[in-house]
Design a protein around this motif. Structure first.
Motif, PDB file in Angstrom:
ATOM      1  N   ALA A 109     -26.603  34.003 -16.057  1.00 57.11           N
ATOM      2  CA  ALA A 109     -25.914  34.703 -14.965  1.00 57.11           C
ATOM      3  C   ALA A 109     -24.880  33.786 -14.333  1.00 57.11           C
ATOM      4  CB  ALA A 109     -26.921  35.190 -13.934  1.00 57.11           C
ATOM      5  N   GLU A 110     -25.263  32.535 -14.123  1.00 55.00           N
ATOM      6  CA  GLU A 110     -24.335  31.572 -13.515  1.00 55.00           C
ATOM      7  C   GLU A 110     -23.143  31.300 -14.417  1.00 55.00           C
ATOM      8  OE1 GLU A 110     -27.001  28.359 -12.529  1.00 55.00           O
ATOM      9  OE2 GLU A 110     -27.983  29.591 -10.985  1.00 55.00           O
ATOM     10  N   LYS A 111     -23.374  31.225 -15.746  1.00 58.87           N
ATOM     11  CA  LYS A 111     -22.256  31.052 -16.690  1.00 58.87           C
ATOM     12  C   LYS A 111     -21.277  32.213 -16.598  1.00 58.87           C
ATOM     13  CE  LYS A 111     -24.749  29.569 -20.470  1.00 58.87           C
ATOM     14  NZ  LYS A 111     -24.923  29.360 -21.905  1.00 58.87           N
ATOM     15  N   ALA A 112     -21.785  33.386 -16.230  1.00 60.08           N
ATOM     16  CA  ALA A 112     -20.945  34.581 -16.091  1.00 60.08           C
ATOM     17  C   ALA A 112     -20.302  34.655 -14.705  1.00 60.08           C
ATOM     18  CB  ALA A 112     -21.767  35.838 -16.351  1.00 60.08           C
ATOM     19  N   GLY A 113     -20.518  33.619 -13.873  1.00 55.38           N
ATOM     20  CA  GLY A 113     -19.901  33.591 -12.550  1.00 55.38           C
ATOM     21  C   GLY A 113     -20.715  34.245 -11.456  1.00 55.38           C
ATOM     22  N   LEU A 114     -21.968  34.532 -11.724  1.00 58.61           N
ATOM     23  CA  LEU A 114     -22.845  35.164 -10.731  1.00 58.61           C
ATOM     24  C   LEU A 114     -23.713  34.107 -10.052  1.00 58.61           C
ATOM     25  CD1 LEU A 114     -23.953  38.107 -13.028  1.00 58.61           C
ATOM     26  CD2 LEU A 114     -22.347  38.245 -11.119  1.00 58.61           C
ATOM     27  N   PRO A 115     -24.169  34.369  -8.832  1.00 58.64           N
ATOM     28  CA  PRO A 115     -25.023  33.401  -8.144  1.00 58.64           C
ATOM     29  C   PRO A 115     -26.458  33.373  -8.680  1.00 58.64           C
ATOM     30  CG  PRO A 115     -24.616  35.282  -6.737  1.00 58.64           C
ATOM     31  CD  PRO A 115     -23.777  35.471  -7.966  1.00 58.64           C
ATOM     32  N   GLY A 116     -26.819  34.330  -9.479  1.00 60.10           N
ATOM     33  CA  GLY A 116     -28.160  34.431 -10.057  1.00 60.10           C
ATOM     34  C   GLY A 116     -28.257  35.740 -10.810  1.00 60.10           C
ATOM     35  N   VAL A 117     -29.444  36.008 -11.348  1.00 58.74           N
ATOM     36  CA  VAL A 117     -29.601  37.243 -12.114  1.00 58.74           C
ATOM     37  C   VAL A 117     -29.367  38.453 -11.213  1.00 58.74           C
ATOM     38  CG1 VAL A 117     -31.175  36.212 -13.796  1.00 58.74           C
ATOM     39  CG2 VAL A 117     -32.113  37.388 -11.819  1.00 58.74           C
ATOM     40  N   ILE A 118     -28.851  39.502 -11.818  1.00 63.52           N
ATOM     41  CA  ILE A 118     -28.621  40.760 -11.100  1.00 63.52           C
ATOM     42  C   ILE A 118     -29.423  41.865 -11.773  1.00 63.52           C
ATOM     43  CG2 ILE A 118     -26.346  40.133 -10.230  1.00 63.52           C
ATOM     44  CD1 ILE A 118     -25.139  41.936 -12.458  1.00 63.52           C
ATOM     45  N   ALA A 119     -29.826  42.828 -10.993  1.00 59.26           N
ATOM     46  CA  ALA A 119     -30.549  43.977 -11.530  1.00 59.26           C
ATOM     47  C   ALA A 119     -29.606  44.817 -12.375  1.00 59.26           C
ATOM     48  CB  ALA A 119     -31.127  44.815 -10.392  1.00 59.26           C
ATOM     49  N   HIS A 120     -30.166  45.461 -13.379  1.00 60.60           N
ATOM     50  CA  HIS A 120     -29.424  46.424 -14.181  1.00 60.60           C
ATOM     51  C   HIS A 120     -28.984  47.561 -13.257  1.00 60.60           C
ATOM     52  CE1 HIS A 120     -32.455  44.541 -16.784  1.00 60.60           C
ATOM     53  NE2 HIS A 120     -31.686  44.797 -17.818  1.00 60.60           N
ATOM     54  N   GLY A 121     -27.760  48.007 -13.401  1.00 58.55           N
ATOM     55  CA  GLY A 121     -27.294  49.137 -12.605  1.00 58.55           C
ATOM     56  C   GLY A 121     -28.154  50.365 -12.819  1.00 58.55           C
ATOM     57  N   MET A 122     -28.567  50.582 -14.057  1.00 58.54           N
ATOM     58  CA  MET A 122     -29.381  51.765 -14.341  1.00 58.54           C
ATOM     59  C   MET A 122     -30.792  51.634 -13.771  1.00 58.54           C
ATOM     60  SD  MET A 122     -27.191  53.694 -15.594  1.00 58.54           S
ATOM     61  CE  MET A 122     -28.147  55.068 -16.169  1.00 58.54           C
ATOM     62  N   TRP A 123     -31.280  50.406 -13.583  1.00 62.29           N
ATOM     63  CA  TRP A 123     -32.558  50.213 -12.900  1.00 62.29           C
ATOM     64  C   TRP A 123     -32.430  50.706 -11.458  1.00 62.29           C
ATOM     65  CZ3 TRP A 123     -34.002  47.591  -8.512  1.00 62.29           C
ATOM     66  CH2 TRP A 123     -35.377  47.466  -8.292  1.00 62.29           C
ATOM     67  N   THR A 124     -31.322  50.335 -10.817  1.00 61.94           N
ATOM     68  CA  THR A 124     -31.090  50.751  -9.439  1.00 61.94           C
ATOM     69  C   THR A 124     -30.945  52.273  -9.359  1.00 61.94           C
ATOM     70  OG1 THR A 124     -29.964  48.643  -9.082  1.00 61.94           O
ATOM     71  CG2 THR A 124     -29.668  50.338  -7.397  1.00 61.94           C
ATOM     72  N   LYS A 151     -39.215  43.765 -17.397  1.00 66.01           N
ATOM     73  CA  LYS A 151     -39.832  45.011 -17.857  1.00 66.01           C
ATOM     74  C   LYS A 151     -38.772  46.072 -18.140  1.00 66.01           C
ATOM     75  CE  LYS A 151     -44.300  44.694 -15.483  1.00 66.01           C
ATOM     76  NZ  LYS A 151     -45.116  45.316 -14.425  1.00 66.01           N
ATOM     77  N   TYR A 152     -37.785  46.178 -17.235  1.00 65.67           N
ATOM     78  CA  TYR A 152     -36.731  47.169 -17.447  1.00 65.67           C
ATOM     79  C   TYR A 152     -35.926  46.839 -18.702  1.00 65.67           C
ATOM     80  CZ  TYR A 152     -33.053  50.502 -16.915  1.00 65.67           C
ATOM     81  OH  TYR A 152     -32.190  51.536 -17.163  1.00 65.67           O
ATOM     82  N   ALA A 153     -35.645  45.566 -18.933  1.00 64.50           N
ATOM     83  CA  ALA A 153     -34.907  45.174 -20.142  1.00 64.50           C
ATOM     84  C   ALA A 153     -35.655  45.646 -21.379  1.00 64.50           C
ATOM     85  CB  ALA A 153     -34.702  43.661 -20.174  1.00 64.50           C
ATOM     86  N   GLY A 154     -36.970  45.451 -21.388  1.00 71.33           N
ATOM     87  CA  GLY A 154     -37.767  45.896 -22.524  1.00 71.33           C
ATOM     88  C   GLY A 154     -37.789  47.400 -22.678  1.00 71.33           C
ATOM     89  N   ALA A 155     -37.890  48.106 -21.570  1.00 72.34           N
ATOM     90  CA  ALA A 155     -37.947  49.566 -21.624  1.00 72.34           C
ATOM     91  C   ALA A 155     -36.608  50.175 -22.015  1.00 72.34           C
ATOM     92  CB  ALA A 155     -38.393  50.116 -20.275  1.00 72.34           C
ATOM     93  N   SER A 156     -35.526  49.565 -21.554  1.00 69.99           N
ATOM     94  CA  SER A 156     -34.198  50.156 -21.778  1.00 69.99           C
ATOM     95  C   SER A 156     -33.506  49.619 -23.021  1.00 69.99           C
ATOM     96  CB  SER A 156     -33.296  49.862 -20.572  1.00 69.99           C
ATOM     97  OG  SER A 156     -33.003  48.465 -20.506  1.00 69.99           O
ATOM     98  N   GLY A 157     -33.937  48.444 -23.491  1.00 67.02           N
ATOM     99  CA  GLY A 157     -33.250  47.813 -24.609  1.00 67.02           C
ATOM    100  C   GLY A 157     -32.014  47.037 -24.174  1.00 67.02           C
ATOM    101  N   ASP A 158     -31.803  46.897 -22.864  1.00 59.78           N
ATOM    102  CA  ASP A 158     -30.662  46.143 -22.353  1.00 59.78           C
ATOM    103  C   ASP A 158     -31.124  44.711 -22.097  1.00 59.78           C
ATOM    104  OD1 ASP A 158     -28.577  44.934 -20.983  1.00 59.78           O
ATOM    105  OD2 ASP A 158     -28.312  46.559 -19.542  1.00 59.78           O
ATOM    106  N   TYR A 159     -30.900  43.850 -23.079  1.00 61.29           N
ATOM    107  CA  TYR A 159     -31.354  42.467 -22.994  1.00 61.29           C
ATOM    108  C   TYR A 159     -30.244  41.506 -22.576  1.00 61.29           C
ATOM    109  CZ  TYR A 159     -35.465  44.239 -25.372  1.00 61.29           C
ATOM    110  OH  TYR A 159     -36.592  44.943 -25.685  1.00 61.29           O
TER     111      TYR A 159
END
Length: 139
Positions: A46-61, A28-36
């Motif tokens: 996310a894993e391809k980027a070296g993360l253990p899973g998806v992360i929340a948008h900093g601006m969502w936090t 929902k935040y991706a749609g509202a903010s345009g950060d896809y």
């Protein structure tokens, strides 16, 4: 008397604990903010980027942290908001939001604001300057 009138340095606003972060929150935040950026919604990306899973948008936090001030918008508004990201927020994390009064001048209150996850680690930290409405400021 409006609630913001009596706060003094060292006082704390009532903490708020958010429900666990869900993938739907992030979609929902991706749609509202345009950060896809797919690191926020697709585990494989996310894993391809070296993360253990998806992360929340900093601006969502950051936006979630501002919810602490929603009950006080009759008293004034957030004039300035500056933060530093301290850690990642993952799906399933439970954030507790905090705001501590640093200073209270006639029309401005400065807060130290932060969000902590369920391991009591800060994920975001910063300052809010809350400006009281002039027509309602106590002298």
């Amino acid at each position: 008397m409006n609630p913001m009138y009596g706060v003094q340095p060292g006082d704390k606003l009532k903490t708020m604990t958010l429900p666990a972060v869900t993938r739907l929150d992030l979609i929902k935040y991706a749609g509202a903010s345009g950060d896809y950026n797919p690191i926020h919604t697709i585990d494989e990306e996310a894993e391809k980027a070296g993360l253990p899973g998806v992360i929340a948008h900093g601006m969502w936090t950051m936006g979630s942290l501002a919810k602490l001030f929603t009950p006080f918008y009759e008293d004034g508004f957030i004039q300035d908001y500056s933060i530093r990201f301290q850690g990642m927020v993952f799906v399933g994390d439970v954030l507790t939001l905090h705001a501590d009064v640093i200073s209270h001048e006639e029309s401005m209150i400065t807060f130290d604001v932060y969000a902590r996850n369920q391991q009591e680690k800060d994920v975001i930290r910063g300052n809010v300057v809350f400006r009281k409405h002039l027509e309602t400021s106590a002298t």
